[in-house]
Each structure stands twice: as C-alpha cells, then as structure tokens.
Design a protein around this motif. Structure first.
Motif, short mmCIF file in Angstrom:
data_model
loop_
_atom_site.label_atom_id
_atom_site.label_comp_id
_atom_site.label_asym_id
_atom_site.label_seq_id
_atom_site.Cartn_x
_atom_site.Cartn_y
_atom_site.Cartn_z
N VAL A 417 -4.40 -1.17 1.30
CA VAL A 417 -3.17 -1.69 1.09
C VAL A 417 -3.25 -2.97 0.24
CG1 VAL A 417 -1.44 -3.10 2.60
CG2 VAL A 417 -2.70 -1.13 3.83
N PRO A 418 -2.80 -2.79 -0.97
CA PRO A 418 -2.68 -3.72 -2.12
C PRO A 418 -1.75 -4.62 -2.06
CG PRO A 418 -1.88 -1.71 -3.17
CD PRO A 418 -2.42 -1.38 -1.68
N VAL A 419 -1.91 -5.86 -2.39
CA VAL A 419 -0.72 -6.94 -2.23
C VAL A 419 0.01 -6.80 -3.72
CG1 VAL A 419 -0.20 -9.32 -2.01
CG2 VAL A 419 -2.00 -8.45 -0.89
N PRO A 420 1.10 -6.42 -3.37
CA PRO A 420 2.07 -6.20 -4.84
C PRO A 420 2.41 -7.73 -5.31
CG PRO A 420 3.47 -5.97 -2.85
CD PRO A 420 2.00 -6.02 -2.31
N ASP A 421 2.32 -7.79 -6.61
CA ASP A 421 2.92 -9.08 -7.40
C ASP A 421 4.25 -9.40 -7.23
OD1 ASP A 421 0.02 -9.75 -7.91
OD2 ASP A 421 -0.09 -8.88 -9.54
N GLY A 422 5.08 -8.40 -7.00
CA GLY A 422 6.47 -8.39 -7.20
C GLY A 422 6.99 -7.16 -6.61
N GLY A 423 8.42 -7.10 -6.69
CA GLY A 423 9.18 -5.93 -6.13
C GLY A 423 9.45 -6.12 -4.54
N GLN A 424 9.63 -4.91 -4.10
CA GLN A 424 9.99 -4.72 -2.66
C GLN A 424 9.20 -3.69 -1.86
OE1 GLN A 424 14.13 -3.98 -2.91
NE2 GLN A 424 14.59 -6.01 -2.58
N PHE A 425 7.77 -3.39 -2.52
CA PHE A 425 7.39 -2.10 -1.69
C PHE A 425 5.72 -2.48 -1.56
CE2 PHE A 425 10.05 -1.35 -5.46
CZ PHE A 425 11.14 -0.93 -4.97
N VAL A 426 5.09 -1.80 -0.61
CA VAL A 426 3.78 -1.70 -0.65
C VAL A 426 3.35 -0.45 -0.93
CG1 VAL A 426 1.94 -1.72 1.27
CG2 VAL A 426 3.70 -3.46 1.07
N TRP A 427 2.46 0.14 -1.85
CA TRP A 427 2.17 1.50 -2.13
C TRP A 427 0.74 1.71 -1.48
CZ3 TRP A 427 3.94 5.76 -3.68
CH2 TRP A 427 3.45 6.61 -4.26
N ALA A 428 0.75 2.21 -0.13
CA ALA A 428 -0.75 2.01 0.54
C ALA A 428 -1.35 3.39 0.19
CB ALA A 428 -0.15 2.20 2.18
N GLY A 429 -2.57 3.38 0.25
CA GLY A 429 -3.38 4.33 -0.03
C GLY A 429 -4.09 4.95 1.37
N LEU A 430 -3.83 6.21 1.51
CA LEU A 430 -4.19 6.78 2.92
C LEU A 430 -5.64 7.59 2.87
CD1 LEU A 430 -1.05 8.80 3.73
CD2 LEU A 430 -1.50 6.52 4.11
N GLY A 431 -6.45 7.40 1.85
CA GLY A 431 -7.67 7.96 1.67
C GLY A 431 -7.75 9.58 1.72
N GLY A 432 -6.75 10.11 1.71
CA GLY A 432 -6.57 11.63 1.61
C GLY A 432 -5.23 12.07 1.30
#
Length: 491
Positions: A417-432
């Motif tokens: 779960v990265p912290v986005p520097d801007g915008g309105q979204f979290v682009w989460a990685g599920l690992g698969g």
C-alpha cells in the motif's frame, strides 16, 4: 421466479469471459462466478437488461461445469440481479432494494436507485436496515464541494444579469473564465492568452473533443498503462488502436515510450503528468522534457490531462514544472478541470492549446455541445481566481483521508500500500493476479472498487486494485473490515 424483461443487448460467452477477467481465486466456483457477475453489473461493466450467455454456452468457455454456471445464475436470481424465463434466457437486473438471503449480504442501491454514500445521506450505519448492506463507493473519485463553492454561486448569481442581455452561447467560453484559466497557466510559467483557452463541459468532454479532432479510425494512440479508463473508452470509441507503455513507481521508461511511438506511427500520446490516475505518481522534469522533444521530433500530438495537477498532497502544489514547458509547441495540448480542485458538480473543464487548434476544436464541438453553461463558468472563474485561498484547506481535507485509508489498509491487510504523493487514489498491490476476484468479493461485502485491468489497454495490472479516499474517516474505517472479509473469502 421473476420473469425476465426484454433484453436491450446480449453478451457472447467470449465477451463475458473477457469482462470478468480472472474471476475465480478460491472458494466455491459458483459463488465466485455469481459475485463476479454481480460486481460487473454494479460497476456498469455489464449493463442492466443484458442477456447473459446460456448456462450451457458459458460453462466450457470459463472451464467450469454446467452445474457451476447454473448454480451461479440461480444465485444471481436469488440476489435480485437477474431474472429468467423459458425462451428468453437470463437477463441482468439492477435491484432498487434487495433483502439479503441466507448465505450472504447483498450490496444494493439506495431507495432512489443510486449507489450513494450512506453516511453522506445521514444513515446511522451503513449496514442498516437489518439484512441490507449499503454499498460504499471506493470506485468513485468524487468529493463534496469545497466550502467556498456555495458562496461563489451566490456571487455569480449577482453577476449574471450583465450576461443576460446576450444570447448565452459562448462557443469558446465566457471572457472572465478564459482569462482566469490563462492567468493560472501564466502563474505556473506557461505564457498563455485567452485565445489559447477553450472552455468545455468538464474534462472528459475536453478529452473527447480533442480525441475526435485528432485521432482517426485505426490510427494508434499510445497511453501510459495503467491510465484513466474513461480516456481509454474515448480512444476506442473513435476506432483508435490503443497501445500501452508500462508506468509505475519507478517512473516512465521514456526510451520505450519513444520506440513505441515510432514503431506504431502513433497519431496521439495521452499522458497524465501530475498525480497520475491511478498510481498518484508524477513525471519528473527530465521525463517532461523527453516527451516534449519526442513530440517535436515525431509530430505526435500529446494530450496531457492536468485535472489532478492541483492535488499535491506531499510537497508544494507547484513543485513539478508545467508539462507544457514554455507553451509554444503546437503538438502539446493540455486539459484541465474544476472537478477535483473544487467540485465535480460544476462540470467545467478547458483545453489549453495553440489558437489554431482551439479554433478547430470549436468547429468540432458544434455537432455535440455548442457551449458551456454561463452560470457555472462565472462560479469557476471566481474559484480559480481565489485558488491560493481555497486549496490549502482542500488539500488538508484530502491528506487526512489519504492517511486514514493507507494506515488502516496497512494495519489490516498484507498488501503493498504505497502513499500517493497526490491525487485521490490508492493503487494497492495484492501480491498476485487476484484483482478481478477480489473486486467481486468486495462487491459481495458491499464495497465497490476497481480491478487493476480496468485501467490498462491489454488487461495487465491483475495484481492491483484502485481505491479512492475522498470519503469521511468514519466511513473509511468501516470499509476496512469488509475488505478483510473479502480478502479472506478469496484466500
């Protein structure tokens, strides 16, 4: 059994498989298939009143038994998301309200038939009334209006009479707004005059207008992958061939981008340079220079979506140099909007381009959209003019919600779960490659979110999901246990 209404369209087995993606990641196959179909209906990927393939036709394409497809369709009917009758097949429905049958909750629209935020409507709890789970829309990047929007409407109403003496059609946009947009570009270091600005009815309208004017049928458009999915829709609707260049947290491979543009003889390049949707990343100064040089060398038209430029949640809003450089290149077109900075309900966007390009776009727009509403333009002009007063509070509002969601996800789930520097979204990685299956399971728990492949031209990013965070902190905290249940379901 509810009788199936007349269908407006029909899905083939192959199209159904393509829309569902990787839908089965564990658990009973019939439940996973029903959840995936239900999520597709709620998300609008499969429209209501669509005839699904027969159980017999769909089973071999998905690699399951006919017993599985029959049980999945039966579950859809039990949940109120489909109806069947002999000779008419199974037709999708969007229920206005559905009681949860034994075996699971159901995500449903509210009493008005919309999928709204229950806390915003004043509900005491998103799970009330008993047996119904109201959906939470983490697939929509929409925020309440900035507090200053209401008073701006009042002042705009007072200024309206001087415009009433005219016909109300301003194909280029009214002068005060064009000057306000031009001034904003000048503040960012891009020399701009009002004749380089065209006001549109939202940024999506601006994107569509530019694409229709530039891209011909079977011509190639290169995009970042992932990217804004409504832009993908527009590029495809005009008959364009869409080719993606991977982009992510390690930046944009400009050498790969340049070779792709040359190899495909691309007519258009679509980019989101600031706080990219969905990753939240921004192009570096060197990457911006490289793209501008590519446009000059090849003549490719670069369309840059700057709708999210104001939403810098880490660092200064003007930390990144303007994508357009000095603004002199005829190959660079930028679009912007008030929707993310102030309020989506304004429906005000714009194009910044060479005056000749602006004139051509005005001629193109006449067939679908003669002009933009005057009242909203007056409001937008004031808000843009007061941008420096309004944005600090607006950004603090977004930052609080970003931090709440990121912290809760990191604590509860084993994701990247990265912290986005801007915008309105979290682009989460599920690992698969679980994105489609998880989106379906989340919908069954009453949370709508976007599977990663939705944002790509080739179905990649199957290990990612996009969650939006412009929601109340209380709602975001309630959402996370539902996501945990959905994760447990597919694991």
């Amino acid at each position: 059994m509810t009788l199936a209404p007349d269908a407006h369209r029909q899905l083939s087995p192959a199209a159904t498989m393509r829309l569902l993606g990787t839908w089965h990641a564990g658990g009973p196959a019939y439940t996973a298939l029903a959840d995936a179909l239900r999520a597709a209906v709620l998300a609008g990927t499969i429209a209501p009143l669509t005839r699904l393939p027969s159980e017999r036709e769909l089973a071999p394409v998905l690699g399951v038994s006919r017993t599985t497809t029959a049980a999945a369709y039966r579950r859809l009917r039990d949940l109120g998301f489909a109806a069947s009758r002999v000779g008419s097949g199974t037709v999708t429905l969007l229920p206005r309200l559905a009681e949860a049958p034994a075996g699971g909750d159901v995500a449903v629209p509210d009493a008005a038939g919309t999928l709204g935020d229950p806390l915003a409507r004043g509900a005491a709890h998103p799970a009330a009334p008993s047996g119904v789970v109201h959906p939470v829309l983490l697939n929509q990047a929409t925020a309440p209006a900035a507090p200053e929007v209401g008073p701006a409407f009042e002042r705009a109403l007072a200024a309206l009479p001087e415009h009433l003496a005219y016909g109300g059609y301003a194909p280029y946009g009214i002068a005060p707004l064009r000057e306000a947009v031009a001034a904003r570009y000048r503040e960012r270091g891009v020399p701009t005059t009002p004749d380089q600005v065209l006001v549109t009815t939202g940024a999506q309208n601006a994107i569509s207008l530019v694409v229709r004017s530039v891209l011909g049928r079977r011509e190639t458009a290169v995009v970042q992958s992932p990217t804004y999915f409504h832009a993908l829709d527009t590029l495809r609707e005009v008959g364009g061939r869409v080719v993606g260049v991977p982009t992510g947290y390690d930046g944009l491979d400009v050498e790969l981008l340049a070779s792709t543009v040359r190899r495909t003889r691309a007519r258009m390049l679509f980019l989101i340079p600031d706080h990219h949707n969905p990753t939240g990343t921004s192009l570096t100064p060197a990457e911006r220079v490289a793209v501008r040089e590519l446009a000059e060398r090849t003549g490719v038209t670069v369309l840059a979506d700057e709708t999210l430029t104001d939403l810098a949640l880490s660092g200064s809003p003007d930390a990144n140099p303007p994508f357009a450089g000095d603004g002199t290149s005829p190959h660079l077109i930028t679009v912007g909007s008030t929707s993310k900075s102030f309020w989506g309900g304004l429906r005000i966007g714009w194009v910044r381009a060479h005056p000749d390009v602006v004139a051509r776009l005005v001629r193109t727009r006449q067939s679908t959209d003669i002009a933009t509403a005057v009242m909203e333009q007056l409001v937008a002009a004031e808000l843009i003019g007061r941008r420096d007063e309004i944005l600090p509070g607006r950004l603090a509002w977004f930052r609080e919600r970003r931090d709440t969601l990121v912290a809760a996800l990191r604590q509860a789930l084993p994701w990247d779960v990265p912290v986005p520097d801007g915008g309105q979204f979290v682009w989460a990685g599920l690992g698969g490659p679980l994105a489609h299956a998880f989106a379906a399971a989340a919908a069954a728990e009453g949370v709508m979110l976007n599977a990663g492949p939705t944002f790509t031209p080739d179905g990649s990013s199957q290990d990612r999901v996009r969650l939006t965070f412009p929601h109340s902190p209380d709602l975001l905290e309630i959402v996370v246990p539902r996501l945990v249940r959905a994760w447990d379901r597919i694991r």
